[in-house]
Design a protein around this motif. Structure first.
Motif, PDB file in Angstrom:
ATOM      1  N   ILE A  50      12.764  29.893  83.850  1.00  0.00           N
ATOM      2  CA  ILE A  50      11.488  29.362  82.807  1.00  0.00           C
ATOM      3  C   ILE A  50      12.240  28.910  81.520  1.00  0.00           C
ATOM      4  N   SER A  51      11.743  27.624  81.135  1.00  0.00           N
ATOM      5  CA  SER A  51      12.098  27.036  80.078  1.00  0.00           C
ATOM      6  C   SER A  51      11.616  27.563  78.605  1.00  0.00           C
ATOM      7  N   LYS A  52      12.717  27.728  77.865  1.00  0.00           N
ATOM      8  CA  LYS A  52      12.513  28.471  76.311  1.00  0.00           C
ATOM      9  C   LYS A  52      13.463  27.349  75.651  1.00  0.00           C
ATOM     10  N   LEU A  53      13.144  27.181  74.204  1.00  0.00           N
ATOM     11  CA  LEU A  53      14.030  26.436  73.484  1.00  0.00           C
ATOM     12  C   LEU A  53      13.740  26.957  72.072  1.00  0.00           C
ATOM     13  N   ASN A  54      14.835  27.344  71.507  1.00  0.00           N
ATOM     14  CA  ASN A  54      14.931  27.501  70.009  1.00  0.00           C
ATOM     15  C   ASN A  54      15.639  26.630  69.434  1.00  0.00           C
ATOM     16  N   ILE A  55      15.265  26.361  68.311  1.00  0.00           N
ATOM     17  CA  ILE A  55      16.076  25.402  67.043  1.00  0.00           C
ATOM     18  C   ILE A  55      15.923  26.277  65.880  1.00  0.00           C
ATOM     19  N   HIS A  56      17.532  26.337  65.360  1.00  0.00           N
ATOM     20  CA  HIS A  56      17.890  27.066  64.293  1.00  0.00           C
ATOM     21  C   HIS A  56      18.275  26.118  63.210  1.00  0.00           C
ATOM     22  N   GLY A  57      17.851  25.793  62.152  1.00  0.00           N
ATOM     23  CA  GLY A  57      18.400  24.720  61.057  1.00  0.00           C
ATOM     24  C   GLY A  57      19.040  25.365  59.638  1.00  0.00           C
ATOM     25  N   SER A  58      20.048  25.071  59.475  1.00  0.00           N
ATOM     26  CA  SER A  58      20.622  25.642  58.213  1.00  0.00           C
ATOM     27  C   SER A  58      21.213  24.647  57.515  1.00  0.00           C
ATOM     28  N   THR A  76       9.889  21.513  77.406  1.00  0.00           N
ATOM     29  CA  THR A  76      10.299  21.996  75.952  1.00  0.00           C
ATOM     30  C   THR A  76      10.678  21.043  74.900  1.00  0.00           C
ATOM     31  N   SER A  77      10.570  19.734  75.552  1.00  0.00           N
ATOM     32  CA  SER A  77      10.922  18.419  74.625  1.00  0.00           C
ATOM     33  C   SER A  77       9.882  18.417  73.563  1.00  0.00           C
ATOM     34  N   GLU A  78       8.747  18.760  73.616  1.00  0.00           N
ATOM     35  CA  GLU A  78       7.827  18.718  72.634  1.00  0.00           C
ATOM     36  C   GLU A  78       8.241  19.745  71.483  1.00  0.00           C
ATOM     37  N   VAL A  79       8.827  20.734  71.722  1.00  0.00           N
ATOM     38  CA  VAL A  79       9.310  21.719  70.647  1.00  0.00           C
ATOM     39  C   VAL A  79      10.217  20.788  69.722  1.00  0.00           C
ATOM     40  N   LEU A  80      11.159  20.174  70.377  1.00  0.00           N
ATOM     41  CA  LEU A  80      11.993  19.267  69.267  1.00  0.00           C
ATOM     42  C   LEU A  80      11.497  18.422  68.740  1.00  0.00           C
ATOM     43  N   SER A  81      10.411  17.497  69.363  1.00  0.00           N
ATOM     44  CA  SER A  81       9.746  16.598  68.667  1.00  0.00           C
ATOM     45  C   SER A  81       8.870  17.136  67.661  1.00  0.00           C
ATOM     46  N   SER A  82       8.170  18.275  67.815  1.00  0.00           N
ATOM     47  CA  SER A  82       7.511  19.079  66.802  1.00  0.00           C
ATOM     48  C   SER A  82       8.504  19.412  65.521  1.00  0.00           C
ATOM     49  N   TYR A  83       9.495  19.801  65.801  1.00  0.00           N
ATOM     50  CA  TYR A  83      10.426  20.487  64.913  1.00  0.00           C
ATOM     51  C   TYR A  83      10.809  19.103  63.763  1.00  0.00           C
ATOM     52  N   ILE A  84      11.006  18.169  64.454  1.00  0.00           N
ATOM     53  CA  ILE A  84      11.285  16.733  63.728  1.00  0.00           C
ATOM     54  C   ILE A  84      10.107  16.494  62.881  1.00  0.00           C
ATOM     55  N   SER A 110      13.795  14.064  79.965  1.00  0.00           N
ATOM     56  CA  SER A 110      12.860  14.133  78.776  1.00  0.00           C
ATOM     57  C   SER A 110      13.447  14.964  77.473  1.00  0.00           C
ATOM     58  N   GLY A 111      14.364  15.863  77.803  1.00  0.00           N
ATOM     59  CA  GLY A 111      14.919  16.437  76.858  1.00  0.00           C
ATOM     60  C   GLY A 111      15.818  15.597  75.974  1.00  0.00           C
ATOM     61  N   ILE A 112      16.642  14.850  76.730  1.00  0.00           N
ATOM     62  CA  ILE A 112      17.643  13.943  76.327  1.00  0.00           C
ATOM     63  C   ILE A 112      16.997  12.945  75.369  1.00  0.00           C
ATOM     64  N   HIS A 113      15.673  12.353  75.838  1.00  0.00           N
ATOM     65  CA  HIS A 113      14.918  11.580  75.130  1.00  0.00           C
ATOM     66  C   HIS A 113      14.437  12.173  73.847  1.00  0.00           C
ATOM     67  N   SER A 114      14.090  13.342  73.610  1.00  0.00           N
ATOM     68  CA  SER A 114      13.724  14.090  72.523  1.00  0.00           C
ATOM     69  C   SER A 114      15.054  14.142  71.462  1.00  0.00           C
ATOM     70  N   LEU A 115      16.208  14.556  71.963  1.00  0.00           N
ATOM     71  CA  LEU A 115      17.340  14.515  71.452  1.00  0.00           C
ATOM     72  C   LEU A 115      17.735  13.058  70.841  1.00  0.00           C
ATOM     73  N   ILE A 116      17.625  12.046  71.677  1.00  0.00           N
ATOM     74  CA  ILE A 116      17.912  10.730  71.028  1.00  0.00           C
ATOM     75  C   ILE A 116      16.959  10.446  70.022  1.00  0.00           C
ATOM     76  N   LEU A 118      15.640  12.508  67.655  1.00  0.00           N
ATOM     77  CA  LEU A 118      16.161  13.290  66.535  1.00  0.00           C
ATOM     78  C   LEU A 118      17.239  12.304  65.906  1.00  0.00           C
ATOM     79  N   ILE A 119      18.214  11.964  66.706  1.00  0.00           N
ATOM     80  CA  ILE A 119      19.399  11.011  66.350  1.00  0.00           C
ATOM     81  C   ILE A 119      19.066   9.863  65.646  1.00  0.00           C
ATOM     82  N   LEU A 120      18.065   9.080  66.229  1.00  0.00           N
ATOM     83  CA  LEU A 120      17.638   7.757  65.752  1.00  0.00           C
ATOM     84  C   LEU A 120      16.719   8.229  64.177  1.00  0.00           C
TER      85      LEU A 120
END
Length: 162
Positions: A50-58, A76-84, A110-116, A118-120
């Motif tokens: 089951i997909s779970k994603l955590n993002i920790h920023g420091s 979970t790609s929306e979690v990264l998009s929302s974090y951004i 989809s996950g790689i797309h959200s990572l890209i 972030l990078i952009l």
């Protein structure tokens, strides 16, 4: 920019078939390397939970480190998009970004797309991406898909396999 996991899989399958139809020994280094890459790719799919994603920023000085852990996929790609979207206004003083993918268990297109994305986003904010840390297995899959070379062409990050 869109990368297809199924295209990467098909490319690797065709490459292995090519080795099999040539008189390349199945025990050759090239064939074994190709086969290992395909095995890593398949294992990513077979080991999914089951997909779970955590993002920790420091933030340390002018350097932001993002640790992304869990499964970065369609769910979970929306979690990264929302974090951004939620945090990008806090990045005014950030000059460098490190992305740690060492605890990423699974990713899909989809996950790689959200990572890209972030990078952009950080590139557009003139934030330098110093390094992108990943496991050796994940790096091989990303490499199959051409991600490290594509990012290198636009001067966005150096991959480090840990």
């Amino acid at each position: 920019m869109f990368f297809s996991v199924s295209n990467a899989y098909e490319k690797k399958r065709k490459e292995l078939n090519k080795f099999a139809t040539l008189s390349t020994p199945l025990t050759s280094e090239e064939t074994i390397h190709c086969s290992k890459q395909l095995d890593h790719f398949i294992n990513h799919y077979q080991n999914r939970k089951i997909s779970k994603l955590n993002i920790h920023g420091s933030l340390e000085g002018y350097t932001l480190t993002l640790q992304i852990e869990g499964d970065l996929d369609m769910v979970t790609s929306e979690v990264l998009s929302s974090y951004i979207e939620t945090n990008k206004h806090k990045w005014k003083s950030v000059q460098e970004l490190n992305i740690d993918l060492g605890k990423l268990n699974f990713f899909d297109t989809s996950g790689i797309h959200s990572l890209i994305l972030l990078i952009l986003e950080v590139r557009d904010r003139n934030i330098s991406i110093e390094k992108i840390c990943t496991t050796k297995t994940s790096f091989e899959v990303l490499n199959l898909m051409g991600i490290p070379n594509a990012l290198k062409e636009i001067n966005c990050g150096n991959f480090i396999a840990i």
